[in-house]
Design an enzyme around this catalytic site. Structure first.
Site, PDB file in Angstrom:
ATOM      1  N   ARG A 101       0.774  -1.274   0.093  1.00  0.00           N
ATOM      2  CA  ARG A 101      -0.014   0.152   0.131  1.00  0.00           C
ATOM      3  C   ARG A 101       0.811   1.317   0.030  1.00  0.00           C
ATOM      4  NH1 ARG A 101       2.491   2.155   3.752  1.00  0.00           N
ATOM      5  NH2 ARG A 101       0.498   3.932   3.553  1.00  0.00           N
ATOM      6  N   GLY A 102       0.316   2.318  -0.328  1.00  0.00           N
ATOM      7  CA  GLY A 102       0.831   3.573  -0.550  1.00  0.00           C
ATOM      8  C   GLY A 102       1.155   3.802  -1.870  1.00  0.00           C
ATOM      9  N   ALA A 103       0.757   4.914  -2.175  1.00  0.00           N
ATOM     10  CA  ALA A 103       0.574   5.347  -3.723  1.00  0.00           C
ATOM     11  C   ALA A 103       1.822   4.928  -4.563  1.00  0.00           C
ATOM     12  CB  ALA A 103       0.307   6.970  -3.957  1.00  0.00           C
ATOM     13  N   ARG A 143      -7.520  -0.617  -6.828  1.00  0.00           N
ATOM     14  CA  ARG A 143      -7.874   0.440  -6.085  1.00  0.00           C
ATOM     15  C   ARG A 143      -8.059   1.724  -6.919  1.00  0.00           C
ATOM     16  NH1 ARG A 143      -4.230   1.344  -0.936  1.00  0.00           N
ATOM     17  NH2 ARG A 143      -6.300   2.253  -0.117  1.00  0.00           N
ATOM     18  N   GLN A 198      -2.427   2.747   9.920  1.00  0.00           N
ATOM     19  CA  GLN A 198      -1.105   2.740   9.063  1.00  0.00           C
ATOM     20  C   GLN A 198      -0.054   3.444   9.958  1.00  0.00           C
ATOM     21  OE1 GLN A 198      -4.162   3.223   7.671  1.00  0.00           O
ATOM     22  NE2 GLN A 198      -4.231   2.687   5.569  1.00  0.00           N
ATOM     23  N   ASP A 256      -2.381  10.879  -2.377  1.00  0.00           N
ATOM     24  CA  ASP A 256      -2.384   9.622  -3.582  1.00  0.00           C
ATOM     25  C   ASP A 256      -2.779  10.126  -4.784  1.00  0.00           C
ATOM     26  OD1 ASP A 256      -3.058   8.363  -0.788  1.00  0.00           O
ATOM     27  OD2 ASP A 256      -2.959   6.796  -2.197  1.00  0.00           O
ATOM     28  N   ASN A 277      -5.501  12.319   0.169  1.00  0.00           N
ATOM     29  CA  ASN A 277      -4.815  11.429   0.914  1.00  0.00           C
ATOM     30  C   ASN A 277      -5.577  10.964   1.998  1.00  0.00           C
ATOM     31  OD1 ASN A 277      -2.104  10.593   1.554  1.00  0.00           O
ATOM     32  ND2 ASN A 277      -2.363  11.891   3.580  1.00  0.00           N
ATOM     33  N   LYS A 278      -5.216   9.986   2.850  1.00  0.00           N
ATOM     34  CA  LYS A 278      -5.738   9.033   3.629  1.00  0.00           C
ATOM     35  C   LYS A 278      -6.664  10.040   4.649  1.00  0.00           C
ATOM     36  CE  LYS A 278      -5.525   5.598   4.213  1.00  0.00           C
ATOM     37  NZ  LYS A 278      -6.589   4.916   3.770  1.00  0.00           N
TER      38      LYS A 278
HETATM   39  O1  MRU Z   1      -4.657   3.483   2.253  1.00  0.00           O
HETATM   40  P1  MRU Z   1      -3.152   3.523   1.990  1.00  0.00           P
HETATM   41  O2  MRU Z   1      -2.354   2.943   3.166  1.00  0.00           O
HETATM   42  O3  MRU Z   1      -2.707   2.925   0.650  1.00  0.00           O
HETATM   43  O4  MRU Z   1      -3.084   5.078   1.966  1.00  0.00           O
HETATM   44  C1  MRU Z   1      -1.747   5.505   1.763  1.00  0.00           C
HETATM   45  C2  MRU Z   1      -1.804   7.142   1.965  1.00  0.00           C
HETATM   46  O5  MRU Z   1      -2.751   7.645   2.226  1.00  0.00           O
HETATM   47  C3  MRU Z   1      -0.348   7.722   1.695  1.00  0.00           C
HETATM   48  O6  MRU Z   1      -0.423   8.827   2.498  1.00  0.00           O
HETATM   49  C4  MRU Z   1      -0.193   8.078   0.362  1.00  0.00           C
HETATM   50  O7  MRU Z   1      -0.461   6.908  -0.556  1.00  0.00           O
HETATM   51  C5  MRU Z   1       1.336   8.576   0.210  1.00  0.00           C
HETATM   52  S1  MRU Z   1       2.292   7.303   0.232  1.00  0.00           S
HETATM   53  C6  MRU Z   1       3.877   8.055  -0.034  1.00  0.00           C
END
Ligand code: MRU
Length: 361
Positions: free
Chosen positions: A51-53, A94, A201, A242, A252-253
């Site tokens: 996970r994470g963009a 996603r 997270q 994201d 973002n999250k």
């Molecule tokens: O649902 P996730 O854990 O994939 O969400 C991740 C985030 O929101 C991060 O802040 C974003 O992807 C940036 S990662 C460098």
């Protein structure tokens, strides 16, 4: 074993499987998954094992190469048809982070550009492109970290949300890159990690990787950020992204936009960190961004020893939110720090990017 020495996502040495650090098991168990089948890669992205963009983009890029490697097509039209299917399938895992489609399109374009070559040769070029995406990500995160370091000084208190660290990228992270780079340079910061309900997270991943890097880290519940800012403990808020719209609205999250409102109220600078690949110039404002909706069980029972909410209660579980550009102090990219008005400064970022990739023009 120190988590900072492990790869978040990579290709195995035989170059026929994707290796990912299973993030659903952290911090308790460090487990590396070997995935060959694109259905397993889709599932790993969907269930946040990776996970994470940036990291999901890299995983999908390797996934598309593996789909090509396993293709039984004996002519280009059926090869590219199969590859297009694999690209759309992986992209459906996603919806919010643009890095997923960005990386898939980049790898797929290589197959389109080299349609005159034999299939094994095209497949090898896809492998090289996926590897390039990964290594460029490391370089990008390092540059983001360098720019981020100009915003803070040794000993500052930084509040972060979710995990935009090494576990979300190939190395360093985005919002956490200045912290990790600072460590390399012998600096230290005090980082406050929001636990980041519902999937934690911040508690499970950011706190884990920051401690592993020797960073002075304090975990807080999401509803404590206001008090922590009010007490003057926070010099800046650093978050990832994201998908960023052309006007600077940042998705973002879930919980990020609330933090931005608080930061504005308390006069704390609020910075969004992202590579240019996260900026979607085709989207004018954040309201055009698709927000992923996730299952109710993540709110009602996951992480609890038994279900904690009454059966039958309605649950709303958006995984992301959009922070309005007017709440953002700066957007830190590998090409510099964009400042308001973002409609202009983001265009400048892309001009710098174009010059950097084609210096003769
Ligand atoms: O649902 P996730 O854990 O994939 O969400 C991740 C985030 O929101 C991060 O802040 C974003 O992807 C940036 S990662 C460098």
């Amino acid at each position: 074993m120190n988590i900072m020495t492990l790869e978040t996502v990579s290709l195995d040495e035989n170059e026929n499987a994707l290796l990912i650090l299973d993030q659903t098991k952290l911090p308790g168990t460090v487990d590396i998954l070997h995935l060959k089948d694109i259905r397993d890669i889709w599932d790993a992205i969907k269930t946040l094992k990776v996970r994470g963009a940036p990291a999901i983009g890299i995983a999908a890029a390797f996934g598309l190469y593996l789909a090509a490697l396993q293709s039984r097509a004996n002519n280009y039209p059926s090869f590219i048809t199969g590859l297009k299917y694999a690209k759309c399938y992986l992209n459906s895992a996603r919806p919010t982070a643009v890095n997923l489609s960005w990386a898939l399109n980049r790898v797929y374009r290589v197959a389109e550009t080299h349609s005159d070559k034999p299939i094994p040769e095209i497949t090898d070029l896809l492998r090289l492109e996926a590897i390039a995406i990964k290594s460029e990500d490391t370089e990008t995160c390092r540059k983001i970290g360098e720019y981020g370091l100009t915003l803070i000084k040794n000993g500052d208190g930084i509040l972060t949300h979710c995990n935009a660290g090494q576990l979300a990228t190939s190395k360093y992270g985005t919002a956490l890159a200045p912290i990790h780079l600072g460590r390399e340079k012998g600096m230290n910061f005090h980082v406050y990690c929001d636990e980041t309900r519902p999937l934690l997270q911040g508690a499970r991943l950011s706190a884990f990787e920051l401690l592993a890097d020797g960073v002075d880290t304090t975990l807080i519940c999401d509803n404590m950020s206001s008090q922590v800012m009010k007490e003057g403990r926070v010099s800046a808020v650093f978050v990832g992204c994201d998908r960023l719209a052309a006007n600077g609205d940042a998705c973002n999250k879930i919980g990020t936009s609330g933090l931005a409102v608080l930061a504005k109220y308390y006069g704390v600078p609020f910075y969004v960190f992202c590579p240019a690949s996260t900026i979607d110039m085709t989207i004018q404002t954040g309201s055009d961004i698709i927000i992923e909706q996730r299952s109710p069980e993540e709110v009602t029972e996951m992480w609890y020893s038994k279900r904690m909410a009454p059966e039958g209660v309605k649950v709303y579980n958006p995984a992301f939110d959009v922070t309005g550009h007017e709440l953002i102090t700066g957007i830190v990219t590998e090409y510099g720090i964009a400042r308001p008005p973002y409609v202009d400064s983001l265009k400048e970022i892309f001009t710098t990017k174009a010059t950097a990739s084609n210096p003769s023009h």
